[in-house]
Design a protein around this motif. Structure first.
Motif, PDB file in Angstrom:
ATOM      1  N   ASN A 203       0.810  -1.228   0.000  1.00  0.00           N
ATOM      2  CA  ASN A 203       0.000   0.000   0.000  1.00  0.00           C
ATOM      3  C   ASN A 203       0.844   1.281   0.000  1.00  0.00           C
ATOM      4  N   LEU A 204       1.999   1.233  -0.634  1.00  0.00           N
ATOM      5  CA  LEU A 204       2.778   2.458  -0.787  1.00  0.00           C
ATOM      6  C   LEU A 204       2.060   3.387  -1.772  1.00  0.00           C
ATOM      7  N   PRO A 205       2.121   4.708  -1.540  1.00  0.00           N
ATOM      8  CA  PRO A 205       1.534   5.615  -2.529  1.00  0.00           C
ATOM      9  C   PRO A 205       2.326   5.580  -3.837  1.00  0.00           C
ATOM     10  N   ASN A 206       1.695   6.023  -4.907  1.00  0.00           N
ATOM     11  CA  ASN A 206       2.375   6.075  -6.205  1.00  0.00           C
ATOM     12  C   ASN A 206       3.358   7.237  -6.246  1.00  0.00           C
ATOM     13  N   ILE A 207       4.394   7.071  -7.075  1.00  0.00           N
ATOM     14  CA  ILE A 207       5.291   8.194  -7.338  1.00  0.00           C
ATOM     15  C   ILE A 207       4.870   8.826  -8.664  1.00  0.00           C
ATOM     16  N   PHE A 208       5.395  10.011  -8.948  1.00  0.00           N
ATOM     17  CA  PHE A 208       5.043  10.740 -10.170  1.00  0.00           C
ATOM     18  C   PHE A 208       6.332  10.938 -10.965  1.00  0.00           C
ATOM     19  N   VAL A 209       6.563  10.036 -11.908  1.00  0.00           N
ATOM     20  CA  VAL A 209       7.860   9.987 -12.596  1.00  0.00           C
ATOM     21  C   VAL A 209       7.661   9.629 -14.073  1.00  0.00           C
ATOM     22  N   ASP A 210       8.756   9.665 -14.817  1.00  0.00           N
ATOM     23  CA  ASP A 210       8.790   9.105 -16.163  1.00  0.00           C
ATOM     24  C   ASP A 210       9.072   7.611 -16.007  1.00  0.00           C
ATOM     25  N   LYS A 211       8.147   6.772 -16.441  1.00  0.00           N
ATOM     26  CA  LYS A 211       8.263   5.321 -16.205  1.00  0.00           C
ATOM     27  C   LYS A 211       9.541   4.738 -16.821  1.00  0.00           C
ATOM     28  N   ASP A 212       9.846   5.113 -18.070  1.00  0.00           N
ATOM     29  CA  ASP A 212      11.038   4.568 -18.733  1.00  0.00           C
ATOM     30  C   ASP A 212      12.311   4.952 -17.986  1.00  0.00           C
ATOM     31  N   LYS A 213      12.354   6.216 -17.533  1.00  0.00           N
ATOM     32  CA  LYS A 213      13.554   6.691 -16.822  1.00  0.00           C
ATOM     33  C   LYS A 213      13.666   5.999 -15.465  1.00  0.00           C
ATOM     34  N   PHE A 214      12.516   5.781 -14.809  1.00  0.00           N
ATOM     35  CA  PHE A 214      12.525   5.062 -13.527  1.00  0.00           C
ATOM     36  C   PHE A 214      13.054   3.641 -13.729  1.00  0.00           C
ATOM     37  N   GLN A 215      12.600   2.984 -14.797  1.00  0.00           N
ATOM     38  CA  GLN A 215      13.082   1.622 -15.077  1.00  0.00           C
ATOM     39  C   GLN A 215      14.575   1.607 -15.364  1.00  0.00           C
ATOM     40  N   GLN A 216      15.066   2.641 -16.049  1.00  0.00           N
ATOM     41  CA  GLN A 216      16.502   2.726 -16.327  1.00  0.00           C
ATOM     42  C   GLN A 216      17.298   2.873 -15.032  1.00  0.00           C
ATOM     43  N   ILE A 217      16.789   3.701 -14.116  1.00  0.00           N
ATOM     44  CA  ILE A 217      17.442   3.887 -12.811  1.00  0.00           C
ATOM     45  C   ILE A 217      17.540   2.563 -12.065  1.00  0.00           C
ATOM     46  N   MET A 218      16.392   1.868 -11.963  1.00  0.00           N
ATOM     47  CA  MET A 218      16.361   0.627 -11.187  1.00  0.00           C
ATOM     48  C   MET A 218      17.179  -0.474 -11.869  1.00  0.00           C
ATOM     49  N   THR A 219      17.144  -0.530 -13.204  1.00  0.00           N
ATOM     50  CA  THR A 219      17.948  -1.535 -13.918  1.00  0.00           C
ATOM     51  C   THR A 219      19.430  -1.307 -13.644  1.00  0.00           C
ATOM     52  N   ASN A 220      19.870  -0.054 -13.729  1.00  0.00           N
ATOM     53  CA  ASN A 220      21.284   0.258 -13.475  1.00  0.00           C
ATOM     54  C   ASN A 220      21.703  -0.172 -12.074  1.00  0.00           C
ATOM     55  N   LEU A 221      20.878   0.144 -11.070  1.00  0.00           N
ATOM     56  CA  LEU A 221      21.257  -0.149  -9.677  1.00  0.00           C
ATOM     57  C   LEU A 221      21.225  -1.649  -9.380  1.00  0.00           C
ATOM     58  N   ILE A 222      20.179  -2.341  -9.861  1.00  0.00           N
ATOM     59  CA  ILE A 222      20.045  -3.771  -9.563  1.00  0.00           C
ATOM     60  C   ILE A 222      21.091  -4.575 -10.348  1.00  0.00           C
ATOM     61  N   GLU A 223      21.339  -4.172 -11.599  1.00  0.00           N
ATOM     62  CA  GLU A 223      22.352  -4.840 -12.424  1.00  0.00           C
ATOM     63  C   GLU A 223      23.750  -4.641 -11.822  1.00  0.00           C
ATOM     64  N   ASN A 224      24.032  -3.393 -11.413  1.00  0.00           N
ATOM     65  CA  ASN A 224      25.322  -3.081 -10.784  1.00  0.00           C
ATOM     66  C   ASN A 224      25.549  -3.928  -9.545  1.00  0.00           C
ATOM     67  N   SER A 225      24.491  -4.059  -8.751  1.00  0.00           N
ATOM     68  CA  SER A 225      24.571  -4.815  -7.508  1.00  0.00           C
ATOM     69  C   SER A 225      24.960  -6.269  -7.777  1.00  0.00           C
ATOM     70  N   ALA A 226      24.316  -6.880  -8.782  1.00  0.00           N
ATOM     71  CA  ALA A 226      24.633  -8.271  -9.129  1.00  0.00           C
ATOM     72  C   ALA A 226      26.031  -8.385  -9.723  1.00  0.00           C
ATOM     73  N   LYS A 227      26.380  -7.408 -10.552  1.00  0.00           N
ATOM     74  CA  LYS A 227      27.654  -7.438 -11.284  1.00  0.00           C
ATOM     75  C   LYS A 227      28.856  -7.359 -10.346  1.00  0.00           C
ATOM     76  N   TYR A 228      28.748  -6.518  -9.299  1.00  0.00           N
ATOM     77  CA  TYR A 228      29.898  -6.266  -8.417  1.00  0.00           C
ATOM     78  C   TYR A 228      29.792  -6.998  -7.078  1.00  0.00           C
ATOM     79  N   SER A 229      29.030  -8.095  -7.057  1.00  0.00           N
ATOM     80  CA  SER A 229      28.897  -8.908  -5.840  1.00  0.00           C
ATOM     81  C   SER A 229      29.604 -10.242  -6.038  1.00  0.00           C
ATOM     82  N   PRO A 230      30.033 -10.876  -4.950  1.00  0.00           N
ATOM     83  CA  PRO A 230      30.575 -12.238  -5.076  1.00  0.00           C
ATOM     84  C   PRO A 230      29.477 -13.198  -5.547  1.00  0.00           C
TER      85      PRO A 230
END
Length: 250
Positions: free
Chosen positions: A113-140
């Motif tokens: 039940n988190l409220p919605n954010i007001f963003v550009d969906k494509d840009k939000f997906q790019q942000i999250m992809t970069n962070l989640i991908e980076n996390s996997a890439k630089y982890s053991p």
């Protein structure tokens, strides 16, 4: 030479270097296969083609990042703001990254039940992809990335945490700058352009958000740290949404 010219020359110099490495690999392995096809066994051929594919993907990723940087610096960024519930986009990104990194684990702690954010969906997906991908890439291998969501001062907060080699506090700002790469055994093992976090920070800030990083040593014998990227994106009321929509039309 003024700062702008110097920055441009630095940019061209770094990009040229980054492009040259995969191109040299692609050319070298292609030439070896063309010149020695009959002498190579099937395993060697497969290995060389795999390297060519990996380096081609690296090249595509680099070009995409460079185009993103160019768009960031243009006046018209074409941001289209809409209300977004973050749950489904994050779940989809986790599934995509899991496919790329099958030896990595993902934990999604979504506060209902988190409220919605007001963003550009494509840009939000790019942000999250970069962070989640980076996390996997630089982890053991076989470690876990945890994505947590909650409310904080009328913002939606998204934290992406993993185990990795610690980042010095003095490098916190540096990792968000263009072409920066912290030198450690994990980053040496993984190829990257040093543009992902620079793009991520710019996209977050263009949507009136904030991104920070924190590195805390783990109390075990691994010499690793818990590294957390924290993104804050504002929740907008109807009046604020209308104002942003109105500005987009001008």
């Amino acid at each position: 030479m003024d700062n702008m010219e110097q920055n441009y020359e630095d940019f061209i110099s770094t990009v040229s270097h980054e492009l040259r490495t995969p191109l040299t690999s692609i050319r070298g392995f292609s030439q070896t296969m063309l010149n020695s096809w009959d002498k190579l066994d099937d395993n060697s051929k497969k290995k060389f083609i795999k390297i060519i594919e990996e380096q081609s993907n690296r090249l595509i990723h680099l070009v995409e990042n460079m185009l993103s940087v160019t768009k960031l610096q243009s006046v018209n960024n074409n941001f289209v703001f809409n209300e977004l519930n973050i749950k489904m986009p994050i779940e989809q990104i986790i599934a995509i990254v899991k496919n790329q990194y099958p030896n990595h684990n993902f934990e999604f702690l979504y506060k209902e039940n988190l409220p919605n954010i007001f963003v550009d969906k494509d840009k939000f997906q790019q942000i999250m992809t970069n962070l989640i991908e980076n996390s996997a890439k630089y982890s053991p291998d076989n470690s876990t990335t945890t994505i947590s969501t909650f409310c904080e001062n009328n913002n939606i907060c998204i934290e992406v945490s993993n185990k990795g080699i610690g980042i010095d506090k003095s490098d916190y700002d540096k990792i968000f700058t263009k072409f920066s790469r912290i030198d450690n055994p994990l980053t040496r093992k993984v190829q990257g352009s040093g543009l992902g976090l620079y793009i991520t920070k710019n996209l977050v800030e263009k949507m009136d958000g904030k991104i920070t990083v924190n590195s805390e040593p783990l109390n075990d014998n691994s010499n690793l740290s818990k590294i957390t990227f924290k993104v804050l994106l504002p929740v907008r009321n109807i009046e604020e949404q209308a104002r942003i929509k109105c500005n987009q039309l001008h």
